[in-house]
Each structure stands twice: as C-alpha cells, then as structure tokens.
Design a protein around this motif. Structure first.
Motif, short mmCIF file in Angstrom:
data_model
loop_
_atom_site.label_atom_id
_atom_site.label_comp_id
_atom_site.label_asym_id
_atom_site.label_seq_id
_atom_site.Cartn_x
_atom_site.Cartn_y
_atom_site.Cartn_z
N THR A 17 0.82 -1.23 0.00
CA THR A 17 0.00 0.00 0.00
C THR A 17 0.85 1.27 0.00
OG1 THR A 17 -0.20 -0.06 2.41
CG2 THR A 17 -1.96 -1.10 1.14
N GLY A 18 2.12 1.15 0.39
CA GLY A 18 3.02 2.31 0.30
C GLY A 18 3.06 2.84 -1.13
N TYR B 212 0.49 5.55 -1.85
CA TYR B 212 0.90 6.88 -1.38
C TYR B 212 2.02 7.42 -2.27
CZ TYR B 212 -2.05 5.82 2.55
OH TYR B 212 -3.14 5.50 3.31
O1 DC Z 1 6.39 1.41 2.69
P1 DC Z 1 6.79 2.61 1.88
O2 DC Z 1 8.17 3.14 2.22
O3 DC Z 1 6.63 2.40 0.40
O4 DC Z 1 5.75 3.76 2.28
C1 DC Z 1 5.85 5.04 1.77
C2 DC Z 1 5.21 6.04 2.75
O5 DC Z 1 3.81 5.83 2.79
C3 DC Z 1 5.73 5.94 4.17
O6 DC Z 1 6.17 7.21 4.61
C4 DC Z 1 4.57 5.52 5.00
C5 DC Z 1 3.37 5.74 4.13
N1 DC Z 1 2.42 4.65 4.25
C6 DC Z 1 1.34 4.86 5.06
O7 DC Z 1 1.23 5.91 5.68
N2 DC Z 1 0.39 3.89 5.19
C7 DC Z 1 0.50 2.74 4.54
N3 DC Z 1 -0.44 1.81 4.67
C8 DC Z 1 1.63 2.50 3.70
C9 DC Z 1 2.58 3.49 3.59
#
Ligand code: DC
Length: 242
Positions: free
Chosen positions: A49-50, A53
C-alpha cells in the motif's frame, strides 16, 4: 527466532479458504520482500500500500501540488483513478499501478517521491480517499496487504496481522544494500538519517500512526534470514487455515 506475541487469536471465526493477511511495520523491515514471497506461496495477491501513497506523491509532483497543500493533495487523491494490475501469472513482483490509465510504477522509487511521500501520507483526507480502494481489494480474501495501518485501520478484521520489526541499524543496513544494488550513490549514514525521519513522521502523525494492532503478532527480524521470517509467517498462516 525473534520473539513473537500472539494476542487475541481469532477463535470465533471459522477457518476460511482464502485469508486476508495484514503485514505492517516500519520502513525497510522487510514487509514487501516477505509479503511477496508469502503471497506467492499461497497463490494470493500482494499489495504494497506504500505504493498507493507513492503514486499520489508522484502525481502531486507532476501537477505542481506542494506537499504542504493538504487541500490540493486531498483533491488529487479523490480525483485520481487508481487501478492495480496484478503481475502476469508466474512472474514475480507486485504488479503495476495505473493512475488515470498511465503506468506510474517506474516513478515510485524516485528520490523526489521519497522526499515527500511521508508528508503526503500524513494528510487525513488523502488516507480517507485511499481507504475504499484498499478495502475493496481485500473483500474477496486471498490477499497479503503490506503497509503501516493495515491491521489497525484498513483491515481491522484481517485473519492474520503480522507486525514486522527490526532495529533501526538493521533496517538502515538492509535499505542501504538495496539501494546500492540499484546503483544509487548513498551512504549508510544518509540512509539511516532518512529512515529515522520517516519513522518519526509515520509514527507521530495523528491519522493512522504506525503502531502494531492489539492482536498483531510481532515478529522481530534482527538476526533472522529472509527464509526464516517467511517460514515464521507461513507457520502463522497455516495455523489460521487449520
Ligand atoms: O512502505 P513505503 O516506504 O513504500 O511507504 C511510503 C510512505 O507511505 C511511508 O512514509 C509511510 C506511508 N504509508 C502509510 O502511511 N500507510 C500505509 N499503509 C503505507 C505506507
């Protein structure tokens, strides 16, 4: 083997053929690597799910919306039509993300996206706009979903919640090796600093902060190989399927 805590084991619900598995934890704890492999073994879909974002952060850059413009970000999030295309049968990887029909996957790991994604993801209206998509994808079961708030907010009824953790040093080391492998010129100190900043933003924000769900199984991965972590998660899955 790291310590694992199993609280609130779901005794009331009958075993299902296709589980919903939530994997949360801080950056570089191994959620994607472990989640992808667990999903592959189970024949389930995997969603990082990251990346949703990240896709939004990329869109904001493209549209010139600064990460401080919460209303602008929220509008983008509500308007963007995001679609996930699973990988072709037998091929590895999490698949691609289409935004308004365009494949944005190649842009998601760009440094300029890295730089603002935490800020983008802390906006409550952004999170609300992405909630429905995430929940729809899990409706049929047979999915492993990785993130920060999957067990706490997105899928509070998930059949299995795993919180993958590792020490800041170990996570920095893993992320450093990963970036080096991609030919990126970074120092270990730089990576550690950025991860610490991200941890702070993710865990101190008001909307859906990073924390283990009450009934999550916490798996500390320091000193474990990838194979050992996958084996531990598979054990937990098998126990839910039994
Ligand atoms: O896991 P990642 O590094 O790809 O996530 C990128 C950003 O998105 C990280 O700062 C946290 C946010 N994120 C979030 O707030 N909720 C989620 N379910 C997944 C990621």
């Amino acid at each position: 083997m790291g310590e694992a805590q199993a609280r609130g084991h779901r005794a009331t619900r009958p075993a299902r053929a296709a589980l919903v598995v939530a994997i949360d934890g801080p950056g570089a704890a191994g959620k994607t690597t472990v989640g992808t492999e667990v999903a592959r073994r189970l024949g389930y879909a995997f969603l990082d799910t990251g990346n949703l974002y990240r896709a939004l952060a990329w869109l904001a850059i493209r549209h010139g919306v600064p990460p401080t413009d919460e209303e602008g970000l929220a509008r983008l999030a509500r308007q963007a039509r995001m679609r996930l295309v699973p990988p072709a049968a037998g091929s590895p990887g999490p698949g691609t993300i289409l935004v308004d029909g365009e494949d944005v996957t190649p842009h998601l790991r760009r440094p300029e996206v890295e730089a603002i994604v935490s800020q983008v993801s802390r906006v409550p209206a952004v999170r609300a706009a992405l909630l429905d998509l995430q929940r729809r994808l899990a409706r049929e079961g047979g999915i492993v979903m990785a993130g920060r708030d999957i067990g706490t907010v997105v899928l509070p009824d998930a059949d299995l919640k795993v919180y993958l953790d590792a020490s800041p040093q170990e996570r920095a080391r893993r992320r450093y090796l990963e970036l080096q492998g991609q030919g990126r010129e970074v120092t270990l100190e730089q990576v550690a600093r950025e991860l610490a900043q991200r941890d702070q933003t993710d865990s101190q924000r008001e909307a859906a902060p990073l924390r283990p769900a009450e009934d999550a199984v916490i798996v500390h991965t320091d000193g474990l190989t990838l194979a050992q972590v996958v084996a531990r998660v598979m054990e937990l899955v098998q126990a839910r399927l039994a």
